[in-house]
Design an enzyme around this catalytic site. Structure first.
Site, PDB file in Angstrom:
ATOM      1  NE  ARG A   1     166.546 -58.388  22.544  1.00  8.13           N
ATOM      2  CZ  ARG A   1     165.143 -58.096  22.814  1.00  8.13           C
ATOM      3  NH1 ARG A   1     164.628 -58.815  23.644  1.00  8.13           N
ATOM      4  NH2 ARG A   1     165.294 -56.874  22.574  1.00  8.13           N
TER       5      ARG A   1
ATOM      6  N   PRO B   1     161.955 -58.371  34.322  1.00  9.25           N
ATOM      7  CG  PRO B   1     161.921 -55.976  34.796  1.00  9.25           C
ATOM      8  CD  PRO B   1     163.081 -56.689  34.121  1.00  9.25           C
TER       9      PRO B   1
ATOM     10  CE  LYS C   1     157.630 -57.177  27.945  1.00  2.73           C
ATOM     11  NZ  LYS C   1     159.457 -57.683  27.688  1.00  2.73           N
TER      12      LYS C   1
END
Length: 294
Positions: free
Chosen positions: A284, A2, A58
């Site tokens: 990442r 998300p 978020k």
DNA sequence: GAGAGTGTTGTAAC
DNA sequence: GGTTACAACACTCT
């Protein structure tokens, strides 16, 4: 995962279901998910009505009653907020409504917190990896937390001059800078890679090396990627669903994320051939095309 | 079946 | 201050 478009989609799909409804039952099945203690959490929420549903980056903010306190919800990586109306006649009745809740596949082993509303509605907080959290905060605390979030795509302040101004002060690897929520809030791994692709800029570039044209392209790309992703109700890679349990459609629009080893679509369109690369950057997985990103 | 990979955020250590 | 490593965690993939 998300990110801003997914959390915004949850907000939009959840709002009409819970606004102006009162929480009657709270079932905390995994206390460590609650920041600040599970006991106070339940007693503070009992009987409270949701009056407003905000989002900052978020982070979801569910305002209670007179806007004195709010319920903060962060989905982190695998969190879900799914709403259902109960339809199981065998449920036990508590507080005038069936309890414990059960509706087909819910609750499941990842349903860590369940809310029961006055109209029989159920809100399930599910989280496979248990990184997400729920927290009660008063208005001052909410302001303090919201203030830690940076410029946000989709808000009126997200203008090119403002973007250029804050970018001016930043140093370091572009990917890391774009992931920094204090700088720009809402972008995560997927949309950073996608925005860099559309801007034609390599994510391992240092921000101080970007010229004005590139900075402007980056701004436009962030705006477009986030706008389109919200339109498409977010991206589902694994776990993400909205409050109705529906998946996001932006997965069909991804140009580099999750496409390592596949043909770059932009190069292919121009009659060139190039494979999407994947490296590790800022910890990442980072996807890019080395032919059309510079 | 062991081990790596998946990525958000906060914190520690360089 | 930038950068890296790691922790929280559980599942999938190799």
């Amino acid at each position: 995962m998300p990110e801003l478009p997914e959390v915004e989609t949850v907000r939009r799909s959840l709002a009409p279901k819970i606004l102006r409804h009162t929480i009657e039952v709270i079932d905390v099945r995994l206390p460590k998910i609650i920041r600040g203690g599970a006991e106070e959490f339940s007693s503070q929420l009992q009987g409270k009505t949701i009056t407003e549903l905000d989002r900052r980056g978020k982070l979801l903010t569910l305002w209670l009653d007179d806007r004195k306190d709010a319920l903060l919800v962060h989905l982190k990586m695998t969190g879900q907020l799914i709403f259902r109306h109960t339809n199981n006649p065998n449920e036990q009745v508590v507080g005038g409504h069936p309890w414990p809740p059960f509706d087909g596949d819910l609750p499941n082993k990842y349903s860590h917190v369940i809310f029961g509303f006055d109209d029989g509605g159920r809100l399930y907080f599910n989280d496979l990896r248990q990184f997400g959290f729920l927290q009660i905060a008063d208005a001052n605390e909410v302001s303090r937390i919201h203030a830690t979030y940076g410029l946000e795509p989709g808000r009126p302040e997200f203008t090119l001059p403002n973007f250029l101004q804050i970018l001016e002060k930043k140093r370091g690897v572009l990917k890391a800078v774009l992931l920094d929520q204090r700088f720009i809030s809402g972008l995560g791994n997927i949309y950073v890679d996608e925005a860099c692709f559309w801007a034609g800029i390599l994510p391992m570039r240092r921000v101080e090396s970007l010229n004005e044209t590139e900075r402007t392209r980056l701004f436009d790309s962030i705006v477009n990627v986030i706008h389109t992703a919200i339109e498409q109700r977010g991206t589902t890679v694994h776990d993400y669903v909205d409050a109705d349990g529906k998946r996001g459609n932006y997965s069909d629009f991804l140009m580099v994320y999750g496409r390592a080893g596949l043909l770059c679509l932009r190069c292919a369109e121009q009659g060139k051939e190039s494979l999407v690369q994947k490296v590790k950057l800022s910890g990442r997985g980072t996807h890019f095309c080395e032919k059309c990103q510079f």
